[in-house]
Motif scaffolding. Structure first.
Motif, PDB file in Angstrom:
ATOM      1  N   VAL A 111     -65.465  47.895   9.804  1.00 45.13           N
ATOM      2  CA  VAL A 111     -65.309  47.635   8.611  1.00 45.13           C
ATOM      3  C   VAL A 111     -64.579  47.001   8.576  1.00 45.13           C
ATOM      4  CG1 VAL A 111     -65.401  48.242   6.470  1.00 45.13           C
ATOM      5  CG2 VAL A 111     -67.027  48.671   7.969  1.00 45.13           C
ATOM      6  N   ILE A 112     -63.493  47.166   9.577  1.00 44.33           N
ATOM      7  CA  ILE A 112     -61.499  46.797   8.550  1.00 44.33           C
ATOM      8  C   ILE A 112     -61.524  45.239   9.685  1.00 44.33           C
ATOM      9  CG2 ILE A 112     -59.571  47.021   9.712  1.00 44.33           C
ATOM     10  CD1 ILE A 112     -60.168  49.835   9.333  1.00 44.33           C
ATOM     11  N   ALA A 113     -62.640  45.302  10.488  1.00 43.79           N
ATOM     12  CA  ALA A 113     -63.000  44.014  11.255  1.00 43.79           C
ATOM     13  C   ALA A 113     -63.166  42.980  10.244  1.00 43.79           C
ATOM     14  CB  ALA A 113     -63.024  44.040  12.513  1.00 43.79           C
ATOM     15  N   GLU A 114     -64.209  43.035   9.606  1.00 46.76           N
ATOM     16  CA  GLU A 114     -65.207  42.074   8.874  1.00 46.76           C
ATOM     17  C   GLU A 114     -64.276  42.541   7.846  1.00 46.76           C
ATOM     18  OE1 GLU A 114     -68.143  39.995   7.245  1.00 46.76           O
ATOM     19  OE2 GLU A 114     -67.538  40.471   9.667  1.00 46.76           O
ATOM     20  N   LEU A 115     -62.892  43.242   7.147  1.00 40.89           N
ATOM     21  CA  LEU A 115     -62.322  42.457   6.371  1.00 40.89           C
ATOM     22  C   LEU A 115     -61.462  41.927   6.985  1.00 40.89           C
ATOM     23  CD1 LEU A 115     -62.254  43.227   2.740  1.00 40.89           C
ATOM     24  CD2 LEU A 115     -60.800  45.577   4.220  1.00 40.89           C
ATOM     25  N   GLU A 116     -60.592  42.082   8.093  1.00 38.92           N
ATOM     26  CA  GLU A 116     -60.126  40.470   8.307  1.00 38.92           C
ATOM     27  C   GLU A 116     -60.717  39.258   8.208  1.00 38.92           C
ATOM     28  OE1 GLU A 116     -56.308  43.472  10.482  1.00 38.92           O
ATOM     29  OE2 GLU A 116     -57.790  42.440  11.957  1.00 38.92           O
ATOM     30  N   ARG A 117     -61.392  39.735   8.998  1.00 37.79           N
ATOM     31  CA  ARG A 117     -62.389  38.028   8.997  1.00 37.79           C
ATOM     32  C   ARG A 117     -62.008  37.847   7.561  1.00 37.79           C
ATOM     33  NH1 ARG A 117     -67.168  35.997   8.314  1.00 37.79           N
ATOM     34  NH2 ARG A 117     -68.612  37.796   7.894  1.00 37.79           N
ATOM     35  N   ARG A 118     -62.913  38.254   6.675  1.00 38.03           N
ATOM     36  CA  ARG A 118     -63.318  37.539   5.145  1.00 38.03           C
ATOM     37  C   ARG A 118     -61.568  37.029   4.898  1.00 38.03           C
ATOM     38  NH1 ARG A 118     -68.537  39.128   2.719  1.00 38.03           N
ATOM     39  NH2 ARG A 118     -69.594  40.238   4.337  1.00 38.03           N
ATOM     40  N   VAL A 169     -71.492  42.397  -1.022  1.00 36.85           N
ATOM     41  CA  VAL A 169     -70.492  41.889  -2.199  1.00 36.85           C
ATOM     42  C   VAL A 169     -69.349  42.396  -2.124  1.00 36.85           C
ATOM     43  CG1 VAL A 169     -70.915  41.919  -4.583  1.00 36.85           C
ATOM     44  CG2 VAL A 169     -72.805  41.420  -3.496  1.00 36.85           C
ATOM     45  N   GLU A 170     -69.380  43.674  -2.745  1.00 38.36           N
ATOM     46  CA  GLU A 170     -67.944  44.347  -2.891  1.00 38.36           C
ATOM     47  C   GLU A 170     -66.860  43.791  -1.680  1.00 38.36           C
ATOM     48  OE1 GLU A 170     -68.811  48.867  -4.500  1.00 38.36           O
ATOM     49  OE2 GLU A 170     -70.482  47.922  -2.635  1.00 38.36           O
ATOM     50  N   LEU A 171     -67.417  44.170  -0.172  1.00 35.19           N
ATOM     51  CA  LEU A 171     -66.043  43.569   0.546  1.00 35.19           C
ATOM     52  C   LEU A 171     -65.975  41.817   0.283  1.00 35.19           C
ATOM     53  CD1 LEU A 171     -68.386  44.821   3.878  1.00 35.19           C
ATOM     54  CD2 LEU A 171     -66.062  45.789   3.046  1.00 35.19           C
ATOM     55  N   GLY A 172     -66.597  41.230   0.007  1.00 42.18           N
ATOM     56  CA  GLY A 172     -66.529  39.559  -0.533  1.00 42.18           C
ATOM     57  C   GLY A 172     -65.506  40.037  -1.659  1.00 42.18           C
ATOM     58  N   GLU A 173     -65.893  40.848  -2.607  1.00 40.22           N
ATOM     59  CA  GLU A 173     -64.681  40.651  -3.567  1.00 40.22           C
ATOM     60  C   GLU A 173     -63.277  41.327  -3.132  1.00 40.22           C
ATOM     61  OE1 GLU A 173     -66.550  43.267  -6.219  1.00 40.22           O
ATOM     62  OE2 GLU A 173     -68.330  41.961  -7.306  1.00 40.22           O
ATOM     63  N   LEU A 174     -63.387  42.518  -2.586  1.00 42.62           N
ATOM     64  CA  LEU A 174     -62.400  42.745  -2.057  1.00 42.62           C
ATOM     65  C   LEU A 174     -61.856  42.357  -0.792  1.00 42.62           C
ATOM     66  CD1 LEU A 174     -62.910  46.807  -0.511  1.00 42.62           C
ATOM     67  CD2 LEU A 174     -60.890  46.044  -2.621  1.00 42.62           C
ATOM     68  N   ALA A 175     -62.040  41.246  -0.533  1.00 43.38           N
ATOM     69  CA  ALA A 175     -61.322  40.268   0.789  1.00 43.38           C
ATOM     70  C   ALA A 175     -60.663  39.675  -0.413  1.00 43.38           C
ATOM     71  CB  ALA A 175     -62.465  39.768   1.846  1.00 43.38           C
ATOM     72  N   ARG A 176     -60.986  39.226  -1.218  1.00 44.85           N
ATOM     73  CA  ARG A 176     -60.766  38.465  -2.171  1.00 44.85           C
ATOM     74  C   ARG A 176     -59.466  38.544  -2.914  1.00 44.85           C
ATOM     75  NH1 ARG A 176     -60.416  37.599  -7.057  1.00 44.85           N
ATOM     76  NH2 ARG A 176     -62.911  39.107  -7.637  1.00 44.85           N
ATOM     77  N   ARG A 177     -59.760  39.548  -3.384  1.00 47.78           N
ATOM     78  CA  ARG A 177     -58.853  40.384  -4.075  1.00 47.78           C
ATOM     79  C   ARG A 177     -57.431  40.304  -2.748  1.00 47.78           C
ATOM     80  NH1 ARG A 177     -60.004  45.460  -8.074  1.00 47.78           N
ATOM     81  NH2 ARG A 177     -58.179  46.404  -7.617  1.00 47.78           N
ATOM     82  N   LEU A 178     -57.332  40.935  -1.815  1.00 44.02           N
ATOM     83  CA  LEU A 178     -56.706  41.517  -0.712  1.00 44.02           C
ATOM     84  C   LEU A 178     -56.213  39.974  -0.421  1.00 44.02           C
ATOM     85  CD1 LEU A 178     -58.287  44.411   1.348  1.00 44.02           C
ATOM     86  CD2 LEU A 178     -55.878  44.182  -0.513  1.00 44.02           C
ATOM     87  N   ALA A 179     -57.057  38.920  -0.210  1.00 41.51           N
ATOM     88  CA  ALA A 179     -56.412  37.571  -0.198  1.00 41.51           C
ATOM     89  C   ALA A 179     -55.464  37.134  -0.612  1.00 41.51           C
ATOM     90  CB  ALA A 179     -57.291  36.695   0.900  1.00 41.51           C
ATOM     91  N   ALA A 180     -55.322  37.387  -1.877  1.00 38.89           N
ATOM     92  CA  ALA A 180     -54.871  36.331  -2.864  1.00 38.89           C
ATOM     93  C   ALA A 180     -53.263  35.757  -3.231  1.00 38.89           C
ATOM     94  CB  ALA A 180     -54.856  37.006  -4.585  1.00 38.89           C
TER      95      ALA A 180
END
Length: 362
Positions: free
Chosen positions: A29-36, A342-353
């Motif tokens: 899951v962390i790897a997916e979050l880093e990728r996104r 969907v939530e992972l995508g939203e978090l990735a956007r929020r974290l990468a802002a």
């Protein structure tokens, strides 16, 4: 910049449960979050670029350590990606948990620790090198329990930087937090006899929140609950109930004899702690005063606290690193990522802002 309507995240926390070999799920899951995050930012992003604090218990502690180990070749950058950390489970798991002679000598954990820590120590040294707790790139909280004192023991980066005798080798921290009773021997750090922090904080999310709210020195400080963003990662869960007429007959053997992968006593306190911490974290961060508490199945879905956990189709012991077990864990991770896309995508956007968090090398 953050999108319109996004909460302001002054302090971000990643908390990771214990669970032995099941940590593979959290690593994926962390790897997916880093990728996104990298896709959103248009450049490589790591967890240390987005979170101010990482907190972990046992296998979660190993991941928290690994994600904050500095790269000797690139100051201010993490040495390991989550994808590389996943290799710790896939490649090293069968070695760490594969000593048949030790299992036989210990009578499968009944008279001595079931596994030698040598394989784990070597795997951690290869990944962590000589890094010490005080050198972690982000604030770090790793749980253990001191049998000598006795009582909970927290490895904390800020304390390691202030007190030289608290600045432990990261490999020692990893061996201490993962020293699950009956699985691995207790690990000495100084005069302490440390075992797995899962005996009191299988899910360390509330400990992480409390630590953040106590901050008074280093910025960001003087935080309130509504200024936090907390992401909590589970490592898979398989729960089986037992009827009163059966439980009522259990004595010592009944409580410690393995059923459905783990002894009832272990699964009860691990699952109970984890579920309780999840509930408390959601009430602390997501609950609106004056409104009814939401149903358990809706908890952990933001806006301040997110929990990612997945049910497992069958029992899976903490040390089952067989091919079949690893395949089941990989499938569980894929299912969790798909169900919460969907939530992972939203978090990735929020974290990468915005830009990466500034390197914290003090």
């Amino acid at each position: 910049m953050q999108g319109t309507g996004d909460p302001v995240d002054r302090f971000r926390i990643l908390a990771i449960d214990g669970g032995g070999i099941r940590g593979l799920i959290a690593a994926r899951v962390i790897a997916e979050l880093e990728r996104r995050m990298s896709e959103v930012a248009g450049e490589e992003r790591r967890i240390a670029d987005a979170f101010h604090m990482l907190c972990g218990t046992s296998t979660g502690g190993l991941l928290a350590l690994g994600l904050t180990v500095p790269d000797p070749q690139g100051p201010g950058r993490p040495r390991l990606s989550a994808e590389r950390l996943a290799d710790l489970y896939v490649e090293e798991g069968p070695v760490i948990f594969g000593d048949r002679l030790q299992r036989l000598r210990s009578l499968w954990g009944w008279i001595a620790p079931k596994h030698s820590p040598g394989g784990l120590a070597q795997a951690l040294r290869e990944r962590f090198g000589e890094a010490r707790l005080g050198e972690a790139l982000r604030e770090l909280i790793v749980t253990a329990y001191d049998m000598r004192e006795p009582g909970p023991h927290f490895f904390k980066r800020w304390r390691a930087r202030q007190e030289a005798d608290r600045d432990a080798d990261m490999v020692d921290v990893g061996l201490a937090t993962s020293a699950a009773p009956t699985y691995f021997p207790s690990h000495p750090v100084g005069d302490r006899a440390l075992v797995d922090g899962g005996v009191f904080a299988a899910n360390p999310v509330v400990a992480a929140i409390a630590e953040a709210l106590k901050r008074r020195g280093d910025a960001p400080a003087d935080l309130g609950p509504q200024e936090l963003l907390v992401v909590s990662l589970g490592t898979g869960q398989y729960e089986v109930g037992s009827e009163q007429k059966r439980v009522a007959r259990w004595g010592r053997i009944g409580w410690i004899w393995p059923r459905h992968g783990e002894p009832p006593l272990i699964s009860t306190f691990l699952d109970g702690q984890s579920d309780a911490a999840h509930h408390w974290a959601d009430v602390l961060l997501n609950h609106e005063p004056g409104h009814a508490v939401i149903a358990p199945r809706e908890m952990g879905r933001g806006p301040r606290y997110y929990r990612f956990q997945v049910p497992l189709p069958g029992a899976r012991s903490l040390d089952d690193a067989s091919k079949g077990s690893l395949a089941q864990l990989e499938e569980a991770a894929r299912r969790l990522i798909s169900e919460r896309e969907v939530e992972l995508g939203e978090l990735a956007r929020r974290l990468a802002a915005g830009p990466r968090l500034a390197p914290d090398l003090a």
